[in-house]
Structure formats: structure tokens, C-alpha cells
Enzyme design. Sequence first.
Site, PDB file in Angstrom:
ATOM      1  N   SER A 140       0.796  -1.144  -0.136  1.00 53.84           N
ATOM      2  CA  SER A 140      -0.211  -0.031   0.297  1.00 53.84           C
ATOM      3  C   SER A 140       0.827   0.989   0.074  1.00 53.84           C
ATOM      4  O   SER A 140       1.903   1.204   0.568  1.00 53.84           O
ATOM      5  CB  SER A 140      -0.801  -0.136   1.466  1.00 53.84           C
ATOM      6  OG  SER A 140      -1.388   1.592   1.463  1.00 53.84           O
ATOM      7  N   TYR A 194      -1.747  -0.848  10.456  1.00 60.87           N
ATOM      8  CA  TYR A 194      -1.653  -1.004   9.433  1.00 60.87           C
ATOM      9  C   TYR A 194      -0.308  -1.104   8.502  1.00 60.87           C
ATOM     10  O   TYR A 194       0.075  -1.507   7.952  1.00 60.87           O
ATOM     11  CB  TYR A 194      -2.731  -0.234   8.207  1.00 60.87           C
ATOM     12  CG  TYR A 194      -3.224  -1.147   6.760  1.00 60.87           C
ATOM     13  CD1 TYR A 194      -3.391  -2.196   6.271  1.00 60.87           C
ATOM     14  CD2 TYR A 194      -2.999   0.574   5.712  1.00 60.87           C
ATOM     15  CE1 TYR A 194      -3.756  -2.070   5.942  1.00 60.87           C
ATOM     16  CE2 TYR A 194      -3.846   0.272   4.464  1.00 60.87           C
ATOM     17  CZ  TYR A 194      -3.621  -1.930   4.385  1.00 60.87           C
ATOM     18  OH  TYR A 194      -3.759  -1.427   2.961  1.00 60.87           O
ATOM     19  N   LYS A 228       2.325  -2.754   6.606  1.00 57.31           N
ATOM     20  CA  LYS A 228       3.235  -2.577   4.894  1.00 57.31           C
ATOM     21  C   LYS A 228       3.882  -2.343   4.960  1.00 57.31           C
ATOM     22  O   LYS A 228       4.883  -2.763   4.338  1.00 57.31           O
ATOM     23  CB  LYS A 228       1.830  -1.492   4.675  1.00 57.31           C
ATOM     24  CG  LYS A 228       0.070  -2.403   4.648  1.00 57.31           C
ATOM     25  CD  LYS A 228       0.305  -3.331   3.568  1.00 57.31           C
ATOM     26  CE  LYS A 228      -1.466  -3.267   3.359  1.00 57.31           C
ATOM     27  NZ  LYS A 228      -1.348  -5.093   2.816  1.00 57.31           N
ATOM     28  N   THR A 247     -13.323  -0.961  -1.512  1.00 63.76           N
ATOM     29  CA  THR A 247     -13.749  -2.329  -1.220  1.00 63.76           C
ATOM     30  C   THR A 247     -14.648  -2.395  -0.512  1.00 63.76           C
ATOM     31  O   THR A 247     -14.637  -1.362   0.345  1.00 63.76           O
ATOM     32  CB  THR A 247     -12.014  -2.572  -1.282  1.00 63.76           C
ATOM     33  OG1 THR A 247     -11.669  -2.827  -0.305  1.00 63.76           O
ATOM     34  CG2 THR A 247     -11.744  -3.025  -2.416  1.00 63.76           C
TER      35      THR A 247
HETATM   36  N1  LIG Z   1      -8.661  -0.851  -0.715  1.00 61.13           N
HETATM   37  C1  LIG Z   1      -7.952  -0.079  -0.318  1.00 61.13           C
HETATM   38  O1  LIG Z   1      -8.090   0.953  -0.025  1.00 61.13           O
HETATM   39  C2  LIG Z   1      -6.154  -0.520  -0.037  1.00 61.13           C
HETATM   40  C3  LIG Z   1      -5.360   0.209  -0.592  1.00 61.13           C
HETATM   41  C4  LIG Z   1      -3.784   0.072  -1.012  1.00 61.13           C
HETATM   42  C5  LIG Z   1      -3.801  -1.717   0.199  1.00 61.13           C
HETATM   43  N2  LIG Z   1      -4.962  -2.456   0.088  1.00 61.13           N
HETATM   44  C6  LIG Z   1      -4.281  -3.615  -0.425  1.00 61.13           C
HETATM   45  O2  LIG Z   1      -5.250  -4.468  -0.793  1.00 61.13           O
HETATM   46  C7  LIG Z   1      -5.206  -5.904  -0.526  1.00 61.13           C
HETATM   47  C8  LIG Z   1      -7.203  -6.385  -0.780  1.00 61.13           C
HETATM   48  O3  LIG Z   1      -7.479  -5.048   0.242  1.00 61.13           O
HETATM   49  P1  LIG Z   1      -8.641  -4.664  -0.737  1.00 61.13           P
HETATM   50  O4  LIG Z   1      -9.074  -3.610  -0.117  1.00 61.13           O
HETATM   51  O5  LIG Z   1      -9.390  -5.621  -1.898  1.00 61.13           O
HETATM   52  O6  LIG Z   1      -9.889  -5.088   0.942  1.00 61.13           O
HETATM   53  P2  LIG Z   1     -11.311  -6.683   1.296  1.00 61.13           P
HETATM   54  O7  LIG Z   1     -12.692  -6.125  -0.120  1.00 61.13           O
HETATM   55  O8  LIG Z   1     -11.769  -6.283   2.409  1.00 61.13           O
HETATM   56  O9  LIG Z   1     -10.270  -8.138   0.851  1.00 61.13           O
HETATM   57  C9  LIG Z   1      -9.788  -8.763   1.550  1.00 61.13           C
HETATM   58  C10 LIG Z   1      -9.585 -10.084   1.106  1.00 61.13           C
HETATM   59  O10 LIG Z   1      -8.614 -10.732   2.096  1.00 61.13           O
HETATM   60  C11 LIG Z   1      -8.905 -11.451   2.764  1.00 61.13           C
HETATM   61  N3  LIG Z   1      -8.837 -12.358   4.231  1.00 61.13           N
HETATM   62  C12 LIG Z   1      -9.005 -10.955   4.915  1.00 61.13           C
HETATM   63  N4  LIG Z   1      -8.136 -11.889   6.153  1.00 61.13           N
HETATM   64  C13 LIG Z   1      -8.657 -12.856   5.733  1.00 61.13           C
HETATM   65  C14 LIG Z   1      -7.751 -14.218   6.375  1.00 61.13           C
HETATM   66  N5  LIG Z   1      -7.145 -14.399   8.014  1.00 61.13           N
HETATM   67  N6  LIG Z   1      -7.390 -15.141   5.708  1.00 61.13           N
HETATM   68  C15 LIG Z   1      -7.772 -15.058   4.596  1.00 61.13           C
HETATM   69  N7  LIG Z   1      -7.973 -14.156   3.550  1.00 61.13           N
HETATM   70  C16 LIG Z   1      -8.567 -13.119   4.272  1.00 61.13           C
HETATM   71  C17 LIG Z   1     -10.595 -11.530   2.033  1.00 61.13           C
HETATM   72  O11 LIG Z   1     -11.230 -12.524   2.268  1.00 61.13           O
HETATM   73  P3  LIG Z   1     -12.032 -13.288   3.409  1.00 61.13           P
HETATM   74  O12 LIG Z   1     -12.544 -12.855   4.172  1.00 61.13           O
HETATM   75  O13 LIG Z   1     -13.298 -14.030   2.690  1.00 61.13           O
HETATM   76  O14 LIG Z   1     -11.383 -14.477   4.313  1.00 61.13           O
HETATM   77  C18 LIG Z   1     -10.578 -10.916   1.218  1.00 61.13           C
HETATM   78  O15 LIG Z   1     -11.048 -11.477  -0.440  1.00 61.13           O
HETATM   79  C19 LIG Z   1      -4.975  -5.820   1.520  1.00 61.13           C
HETATM   80  O16 LIG Z   1      -3.875  -6.434   1.522  1.00 61.13           O
HETATM   81  C20 LIG Z   1      -4.615  -4.560   1.166  1.00 61.13           C
HETATM   82  O17 LIG Z   1      -4.126  -4.159   2.753  1.00 61.13           O
HETATM   83  C21 LIG Z   1      -6.354  -1.387  -0.158  1.00 61.13           C
END
Ligand SMILES: NC(=O)c1ccc[n+]([C@@H]2O[C@H](COP(=O)([O-])OP(=O)(O)OC[C@H]3O[C@@H](n4cnc5c(N)ncnc54)[C@H](OP(=O)(O)O)[C@@H]3O)[C@@H](O)[C@H]2O)c1
Length: 261
Positions: free
Chosen positions: A136, A149, A153, A184
Amino acid sequence: MDGEVVLLTGASEGIGRALAHQLSARGARLMLVARNRERLDSLVAELPSPAFAYPLDLTELDQLPKLVEAALAQFGRLDRLILNAGITMWSTVEALTDLSVLERVMRVNYLATAHLAHAALPALKQSRGHIAVVSSLTGLTGVPTRSGYCASKHAVMGFFDALRIELRGSGVDVTVLCPDFVVTQTHKRAMGADGQPLGQTPMQESKIMTAEQCARAMVRAIEKRQRLWLGSFRGRLGRWLKLLAPGLIDGIAARAIARRH
Ligand SMILES: NC(=O)c1ccc[n+]([C@@H]2O[C@H](COP(=O)([O-])OP(=O)(O)OC[C@H]3O[C@@H](n4cnc5c(N)ncnc54)[C@H](OP(=O)(O)O)[C@@H]3O)[C@@H](O)[C@H]2O)c1
């Protein structure tokens, strides 16, 4: 990517789900991991290329080698590991009443990611494969209300930058992906000061990137085995500002949280 075998974590929602669609459209064969079996099964049914759901809580660290074995048993090889699963928090340090938030975020974002990369190394060396890890912009600079967080990261960045050097000459490349804010589930699910999910997004969603836009740009970086991908102009600018005028980047981070985009 046609025919490549990809193990993708965090596939049930958000960026991971969008990545699964785009990789599958390119012909990749997918092993999809997350906890929610139903969401994974519905994703498998939507995809055009072969895909398997592997429901698992990634914090069960001793189960991670079995996940790699399952991908090898299913497809006979592993070409790419995309480490995308992650969770977040939203609280100032001072307001935190449940300090386990710091541990929980580190366990999912850093420890599970590092353990799974370790488990996959022999298979990836055999295929001269690729690791892409979703960090991130908070992996590069401090952002208020995201302390734990950010720490997780930053840990991811350090671990995978070190691993990239260790893998020199092995044929295995490491890409670090740093999105800016993306629409998301993560924001609604973010742990608040008491460790409970916020339940509603604090973001101005109309002003931030969609998961599909983010995944599309990420896939381009993954295909090229790019070293680092930064998901926005302010992210790219921030790299330089941090060196030249760190107070300015602190101000940009504070404003992003205050304005919620
Ligand atoms: N959205 C943003 O603004 C943003 C910005 C920068 C970076 N990111 C990064 O992008 C990545 C994806 O995030 P997202 O925004 O798409 O979030 P999201 O919609 O909440 O998706 C997160 C995913 O991780 C899985 N997950 C969470 N805890 C888990 C566990 N203990 N075991 C297995 N799976 C797990 C969730 O599935 P289940 O709940 O089914 O387990 C879900 O599929 C993350 O690394 C996040 O830090 C996001």
C-alpha cells in the site's frame, strides 16, 4: 498468462476478486484463497478458466504449506503467487482501547504473507516464477489513523525487498504493488478503536479508484514483473517529497484522511 498457474490470496472480495476476473480472462489457472467459502465458490462459477477455491484463514500459519501442496496437486506447477489478502484499522493510537488490533493486522498482512511466500519458494524456483505482493502507499509513509496498518505494510516492503535480492539469479522476480485508496469492503471492515468493524465506510467512495481499475493496472505491472507499482500520482510524487520535504508528505497524508479520499 495463458495457462499459467496462479495462487491468489484474498480472492473473495475487492481487489483480489477483480484480479481473479482479469487473470482468468487472460487464461490463467487459479487457486483462490480466502475464508469465505461461499464467496469463493460464486467466484469460481463466474470465471472462464479453470479455478479452484481453497477456503482458509491465512493466520493458521501451519496450514500454509498445505495450500501450496494443494495447488501443485491440482495443477502440477506454480507460476505466480499473488499475496493480496489484507485487513486494516481506523483509529488514532491514543484512542485505541483494544491493542490486539495491532497484532491482528500484523498477523494477516505481514506474517501470513511472509510465511506463504516461504512455503511457495521451492515451487516458484522450479518454474522460474513470480511473487506479487499487495502492499500500500502506507507501506512507504506514515498515515494517521492507520498506524498498525502502516507498520504491517512497511514490514511487507522490507521483507519482499530483501527477498528480491536473495532471489537474484534464481529466475524468480518480486513485484510490490502499492495502491492508493480503492473502493472495497476493507474500509467497512476496518477495525475501529475497540477492535470491532466500523460497519460503514468512512471513505468518499465516489472520489477513489474502483477495484476493477486498480486490478487492471496491477495486472499490467504483474505481467511485466515490474519491481514496484505505485497506484497514484500523489504516491509517485510522495516518494520524492519524502526525501526532499518530509513535512509536505505528512501534510498530504493528513489531508487524505481528513478529506477521506
Ligand atoms: N482498498 C484500499 O483502499 C487498499 C489500498 C491499499 C492497499 N490495499 C490492500 O489491498 C489488498 C486487498 O484489499 P481490499 O481492499 O480488496 O480488501 P477487501 O475487499 O476487504 O478484501 C480482502 C480480502 O482478504 C481476505 N482476507 C482477509 N483476512 C483473511 C484471512 N485471515 N485469511 C484469508 N483471507 C483473508 C478477504 O476474504 P475473507 O473475508 O473471505 O477471508 C478478502 O478476500 C490488501 O492487502 C489491502 O491492504 C487496499
